[in-house]
Write a protein that holds these residues in place. Structure first.
Motif, PDB file in Angstrom:
ATOM      1  N   ILE A  15      39.587  49.719  44.562  1.00  0.00           N
ATOM      2  CA  ILE A  15      40.370  48.606  44.035  1.00  0.00           C
ATOM      3  C   ILE A  15      39.686  47.997  42.809  1.00  0.00           C
ATOM      4  N   ALA A  16      38.360  47.987  42.817  1.00  0.00           N
ATOM      5  CA  ALA A  16      37.614  47.419  41.685  1.00  0.00           C
ATOM      6  C   ALA A  16      37.890  48.178  40.389  1.00  0.00           C
ATOM      7  N   ASP A  17      38.349  49.430  40.487  1.00  0.00           N
ATOM      8  CA  ASP A  17      38.674  50.229  39.305  1.00  0.00           C
ATOM      9  C   ASP A  17      40.125  50.053  38.861  1.00  0.00           C
ATOM     10  N   SER A  18      40.840  49.126  39.487  1.00  0.00           N
ATOM     11  CA  SER A  18      42.221  48.758  39.119  1.00  0.00           C
ATOM     12  C   SER A  18      43.179  49.942  39.070  1.00  0.00           C
ATOM     13  N   PRO A  19      43.387  50.636  40.203  1.00  0.00           N
ATOM     14  CA  PRO A  19      44.403  51.693  40.230  1.00  0.00           C
ATOM     15  C   PRO A  19      45.793  51.099  40.062  1.00  0.00           C
ATOM     16  N   ALA A  20      46.763  51.948  39.756  1.00  0.00           N
ATOM     17  CA  ALA A  20      48.138  51.460  39.591  1.00  0.00           C
ATOM     18  C   ALA A  20      48.687  50.928  40.905  1.00  0.00           C
ATOM     19  N   ALA A  21      48.316  51.545  42.027  1.00  0.00           N
ATOM     20  CA  ALA A  21      48.823  51.112  43.330  1.00  0.00           C
ATOM     21  C   ALA A  21      47.882  51.557  44.435  1.00  0.00           C
ATOM     22  N   VAL A  22      47.987  50.861  45.569  1.00  0.00           N
ATOM     23  CA  VAL A  22      47.227  51.190  46.777  1.00  0.00           C
ATOM     24  C   VAL A  22      48.203  51.317  47.931  1.00  0.00           C
ATOM     25  N   ILE A  23      47.982  52.329  48.765  1.00  0.00           N
ATOM     26  CA  ILE A  23      48.776  52.532  49.973  1.00  0.00           C
ATOM     27  C   ILE A  23      47.858  52.295  51.173  1.00  0.00           C
ATOM     28  N   LEU A  24      48.264  51.404  52.068  1.00  0.00           N
ATOM     29  CA  LEU A  24      47.480  51.147  53.283  1.00  0.00           C
ATOM     30  C   LEU A  24      48.300  51.535  54.505  1.00  0.00           C
ATOM     31  N   PHE A  25      47.847  52.581  55.177  1.00  0.00           N
ATOM     32  CA  PHE A  25      48.458  53.056  56.429  1.00  0.00           C
ATOM     33  C   PHE A  25      47.355  53.025  57.490  1.00  0.00           C
ATOM     34  N   ALA A  26      46.887  51.835  57.801  1.00  0.00           N
ATOM     35  CA  ALA A  26      45.800  51.655  58.767  1.00  0.00           C
ATOM     36  C   ALA A  26      45.834  50.224  59.269  1.00  0.00           C
ATOM     37  N   GLU A  27      45.692  50.057  60.576  1.00  0.00           N
ATOM     38  CA  GLU A  27      45.698  48.711  61.134  1.00  0.00           C
ATOM     39  C   GLU A  27      44.335  48.051  60.967  1.00  0.00           C
ATOM     40  N   ASN A  28      44.274  46.783  61.304  1.00  0.00           N
ATOM     41  CA  ASN A  28      43.056  46.008  61.120  1.00  0.00           C
ATOM     42  C   ASN A  28      41.997  46.309  62.176  1.00  0.00           C
ATOM     43  N   ARG A  29      42.401  46.636  63.392  1.00  0.00           N
ATOM     44  CA  ARG A  29      41.436  46.911  64.460  1.00  0.00           C
ATOM     45  C   ARG A  29      40.765  48.264  64.221  1.00  0.00           C
ATOM     46  N   THR A  30      39.464  48.323  64.411  1.00  0.00           N
ATOM     47  CA  THR A  30      38.731  49.558  64.167  1.00  0.00           C
ATOM     48  C   THR A  30      38.585  50.433  65.411  1.00  0.00           C
ATOM     49  N   ASP A  31      38.585  49.822  66.591  1.00  0.00           N
ATOM     50  CA  ASP A  31      38.492  50.576  67.849  1.00  0.00           C
ATOM     51  C   ASP A  31      39.209  49.778  68.935  1.00  0.00           C
ATOM     52  N   PRO A  32      40.554  49.844  68.952  1.00  0.00           N
ATOM     53  CA  PRO A  32      41.342  48.964  69.822  1.00  0.00           C
ATOM     54  C   PRO A  32      41.058  49.097  71.308  1.00  0.00           C
ATOM     55  N   GLN A  33      40.550  50.240  71.743  1.00  0.00           N
ATOM     56  CA  GLN A  33      40.301  50.417  73.172  1.00  0.00           C
ATOM     57  C   GLN A  33      38.910  49.943  73.579  1.00  0.00           C
ATOM     58  N   ALA A  34      37.882  50.390  72.886  1.00  0.00           N
ATOM     59  CA  ALA A  34      36.514  50.030  73.260  1.00  0.00           C
ATOM     60  C   ALA A  34      36.127  48.634  72.782  1.00  0.00           C
ATOM     61  N   SER A  35      36.585  48.260  71.581  1.00  0.00           N
ATOM     62  CA  SER A  35      36.237  46.961  70.993  1.00  0.00           C
ATOM     63  C   SER A  35      37.473  46.328  70.377  1.00  0.00           C
ATOM     64  N   PRO A  36      38.385  45.801  71.198  1.00  0.00           N
ATOM     65  CA  PRO A  36      39.675  45.317  70.694  1.00  0.00           C
ATOM     66  C   PRO A  36      39.565  44.167  69.700  1.00  0.00           C
ATOM     67  N   ASP A  37      38.426  43.470  69.682  1.00  0.00           N
ATOM     68  CA  ASP A  37      38.274  42.346  68.759  1.00  0.00           C
ATOM     69  C   ASP A  37      37.622  42.742  67.435  1.00  0.00           C
ATOM     70  N   ALA A  38      37.181  43.985  67.317  1.00  0.00           N
ATOM     71  CA  ALA A  38      36.516  44.429  66.090  1.00  0.00           C
ATOM     72  C   ALA A  38      37.558  44.751  65.017  1.00  0.00           C
ATOM     73  N   THR A  39      37.425  44.126  63.858  1.00  0.00           N
ATOM     74  CA  THR A  39      38.377  44.327  62.756  1.00  0.00           C
ATOM     75  C   THR A  39      37.604  44.535  61.447  1.00  0.00           C
ATOM     76  N   TRP A  40      38.306  45.063  60.436  1.00  0.00           N
ATOM     77  CA  TRP A  40      37.634  45.347  59.161  1.00  0.00           C
ATOM     78  C   TRP A  40      38.028  44.396  58.032  1.00  0.00           C
TER      79      TRP A  40
END
Length: 214
Positions: free
Chosen positions: A48-73
């Motif tokens: 993002i710091a290199d200013s691309p034309a667009a970004v696609i995000l296909f990922a949820e905020n939780r990093t390990d919903p089963q083992a660590s449901p409160d861990a987010t990025w």
């Protein structure tokens, strides 16, 4: 040639399948855009710091919903960086899980003007109908995403219908000098690789990149 960066895949969504869906959607558009994949949030922030034309995000905020449901990025700093990038002229496509588990009061979600609420079990087909009645819709077995959307403050272009109810499935708006699009399909391979969905995905990617394919 415009650069588009994608972070695709998380605990519940296979990275390989998401990449395949994106490559299929892009098809023969290589002359207009250059698609780059990153594998983690830190690499996304560097891109993002290199200013691309667009970004696609296909990922949820939780990093390990089963083992660590409160861990987010998505930290407050990351959220601010994303908002500044879009306000400054970048494009953002929040696709399916890119709408999920992010704090409703975060700058990121305020930028999206909507977020994932819930979905029933994947046991019924979902029909996606463009608001433009002349455009073709598509239907397949899918997670039917139900969302909160600020309909009065965005342009709704796609709605979803199933035996479980109906919801907004796609919306877009300007944000500062940039562009934001949100798209709820799809979860399963049959939806991600559906030709009708591929056309919709491609159109929204190109719109967020500033290449008008509406």
């Amino acid at each position: 040639m415009k650069k588009v960066v994608a972070l695709a895949g998380d605990f519940y969504h296979k990275e390989e399948l998401a990449r395949e869906a994106l490559l299929q959607a892009f098809g023969g558009s290589a002359a207009e855009v250059e698609l780059h994949f990153v594998t983690d949030p830190n690499a996304l922030m560097t891109a993002i710091a290199d200013s691309p034309a667009a970004v696609i995000l296909f990922a949820e905020n939780r990093t390990d919903p089963q083992a660590s449901p409160d861990a987010t990025w998505m930290t407050a700093d990351f959220s601010e960086q994303i908002v500044r990038y879009v306000e400054g002229g970048g494009g953002w496509l929040a696709w399916h899980s890119g709408l999920a588990s992010y704090p409703a009061d975060s700058g990121y979600v305020r930028m999206l003007r909507g977020y994932f609420l819930s979905h029933p079990e994947q046991h019924r087909p979902v029909r996606y109908s463009p608001v433009d009645e002349e455009a073709a819709g598509f239907e397949y077995l899918d997670e039917h995403y139900f969302v909160q959307c600020e309909e009065r403050n965005t342009e709704v272009f796609l709605r979803s219908f199933s035996a479980d109810g109906q919801s907004v499935a796609g919306w877009r708006h300007s944000f500062g000098a940039g562009r934001v699009s949100c798209l709820t399909p799809a979860h399963r391979a049959e939806g991600l690789l559906d030709a009708g969905f591929s056309r919709t995905l491609f159109r929204e990617i190109m719109w967020t990149a500033g290449l008008n394919h509406l």
